[in-house]
Design an enzyme around this catalytic site. Structure first.
Site, PDB file in Angstrom:
ATOM      1  N   ASP A  19       0.807  -0.886   0.441  1.00  0.00           N
ATOM      2  CA  ASP A  19       0.598   0.205  -0.138  1.00  0.00           C
ATOM      3  C   ASP A  19       0.730   0.970   0.062  1.00  0.00           C
ATOM      4  O   ASP A  19       1.463   1.360   0.298  1.00  0.00           O
ATOM      5  CB  ASP A  19      -1.096   0.102   1.299  1.00  0.00           C
ATOM      6  CG  ASP A  19       0.048  -0.017   2.288  1.00  0.00           C
ATOM      7  OD1 ASP A  19       0.911  -0.348   3.140  1.00  0.00           O
ATOM      8  OD2 ASP A  19      -0.528   0.518   3.561  1.00  0.00           O
ATOM      9  N   GLU A  26       0.173  -1.308   5.644  1.00  0.00           N
ATOM     10  CA  GLU A  26       1.175  -0.462   6.481  1.00  0.00           C
ATOM     11  C   GLU A  26       1.069   1.068   6.960  1.00  0.00           C
ATOM     12  O   GLU A  26       1.367   1.426   8.075  1.00  0.00           O
ATOM     13  CB  GLU A  26       2.262  -0.163   6.345  1.00  0.00           C
ATOM     14  CG  GLU A  26       3.732  -1.159   7.053  1.00  0.00           C
ATOM     15  CD  GLU A  26       4.671   0.566   6.903  1.00  0.00           C
ATOM     16  OE1 GLU A  26       5.499   1.659   7.114  1.00  0.00           O
ATOM     17  OE2 GLU A  26       3.680   1.100   5.765  1.00  0.00           O
TER      18      GLU A  26
END
Length: 409
Positions: free
Chosen positions: A98, A163
């Site tokens: 991400d 994350e």
């Protein structure tokens, strides 16, 4: 792996420039924003990465974590493994797929979700954070596969979700629910570094994100005496918090860069639509990075005390909400095998002496340290994460591939 094999590996690594560029062009244009950042999650990017990984790893596993907020209803985590002689020990590269949004597009020289190559530089949102780790893991697997090298231990790449917004669907979830790691595993997380490649991150500060809502009284801007300006009071409260927190929590720890706790005012929310109205409500956020010697509850109590005092002094209401909290864990043992191996590899490849440090940024490492493991966070980069015109340097990637190859030897 013998020295001759290592030299062959180095030679093949030097030939990977075109592959690295092509790899970036395959996944960076596929946006992977969490729903908190206005996105639909990582699923589409994960499927492309899984397709690529299946070409180079002996096996690829997908672990999906349910998230009803995204169209796919899951947040995928991918694990690729090349098996070695010793099945009980693994060298891991852990990456996240991400990214954060691009921010103000007018500050970008290039389209942030197109990959632009300019000599040694590759530009795009997420190429460093954390595309660099993804590219390191996949490129190394490709080289190992094509040279048909037999490893003494396993090599695994974990590409995880979420994350940037707390890891509830990523490594934090995996650490709590799966037994993926052995105590002797060598765990490398390429998610922070410096241009020399001399920084080995072994510790992190606690993280506390707070939302402050100041409630006053809306009025016409020409008659301010009839209102209570929540925006003005928010600015005063922000300065008060900044000054008092830095004054009270002023210890220094030279392991960390920067060596102090930090308390920064960041995001603000929209208040009134028009210029000539005094806002009766204003919301802003603070990002706190707290040294390990301080208890987060103590910091939070101090903040609430300041807010209560401010309410009484200014005839307003202040609401304080914890948006995210991540207490620090024990640091990685500087005498662990992983730290020693990485230091030796950096010395052998780059000719420099690396040192262990702590950072204010949060990475996956804290979740693994809480399990008693000794991960390290390391890569060579110019630290452009979250900035406009984020970039990586191909030469850094090639050098880091050689360092990790040396560790596998």
């Amino acid at each position: 792996m013998e020295q001759k094999s290592l030299e062959s590996l180095y030679k093949e690594i030097d030939n990977q420039r075109d592959f690295i560029i092509t790899l970036y062009k395959e996944f960076i244009p596929i946006k992977a924003l969490g729903p908190e950042n206005g996105g639909e999650g990582e699923y589409s990017r994960a499927m492309k990465l899984k397709e690529i990984m299946e070409k180079y790893f002996d096996e690829v596993k997908e672990i999906d974590v349910t998230d009803e907020r995204v169209p796919s209803k899951v947040r995928p985590n991918l694990i690729g493994t090349i098996k070695g002689r010793n099945q009980n020990k693994t060298l891991w590269i852990i990456a996240h797929m991400d990214t954060v949004p691009e921010g103000d597009r007018s500050l970008w020289k290039f389209d942030p979700f197109s990959v632009t190559v300019d000599g040694d530089y590759i530009y795009g949102r997420g190429v460093e954070d954390d595309g660099q780790a993804i590219v390191l893991g996949i490129t190394l697997a490709k080289v190992l596969k094509e040279l048909n090298l037999t490893l003494n231990i396993n090599f695994s790449l974990l590409i995880s979700a979420d994350e940037e917004t707390g890891s509830k669907y990523g490594v934090s979830y995996l650490a709590k629910n799966y037994s993926l790691f052995n105590k002797d595993d060598i765990i490398l997380i390429p998610d922070a570094g410096n241009p020399e490649g001399s920084m080995i991150e072994v510790a992190e500060k606690s993280i506390l994100w707070l939302k402050f809502t100041v409630i006053g009284k809306q009025a016409h801007a020409s008659t301010p005496e009839k209102g209570i300006n929540a925006h003005l009071l928010s600015m005063i409260l922000g300065v008060t918090l900044y000054e008092e927190l830095h004054e009270k929590y002023d210890a220094k720890n030279e392991l960390f860069e920067p060596p102090t706790s930090t308390f920064e005012i960041t995001k603000v929310e929209k208040n009134v639509e028009n210029v000539n109205t005094i806002p009766g409500k204003h919301t802003f956020y603070m990002d706190c990075r707290i040294l390990p010697q301080y208890d987060v509850d103590d910091v939070l109590n101090t903040i609430n005390e300041i807010a209560k005092r401010f309410e009484a002094e200014n005839n307003c209401k202040v609401e304080v909400e914890v948006v995210n909290r991540e207490d620090t864990t024990r640091p990685t043992d500087e005498n662990s095998e992983t730290v020693k191996l990485l230091k030796n590899a950096i010395k052998a490849v780059k000719g420099i002496d690396a040192k262990a440090i702590g950072i204010g940024g949060g990475t996956y490492a804290k979740y693994l340290r809480s399990l008693g493991l000794n991960p390290v966070v390391w890569m060579t980069c110019d630290e452009t994460a979250h900035e406009p015109n984020e970039y990586v340097r191909i030469s850094y990637i090639l050098s880091d591939l050689k360092v990790i190859s040396y560790m596998l030897m």
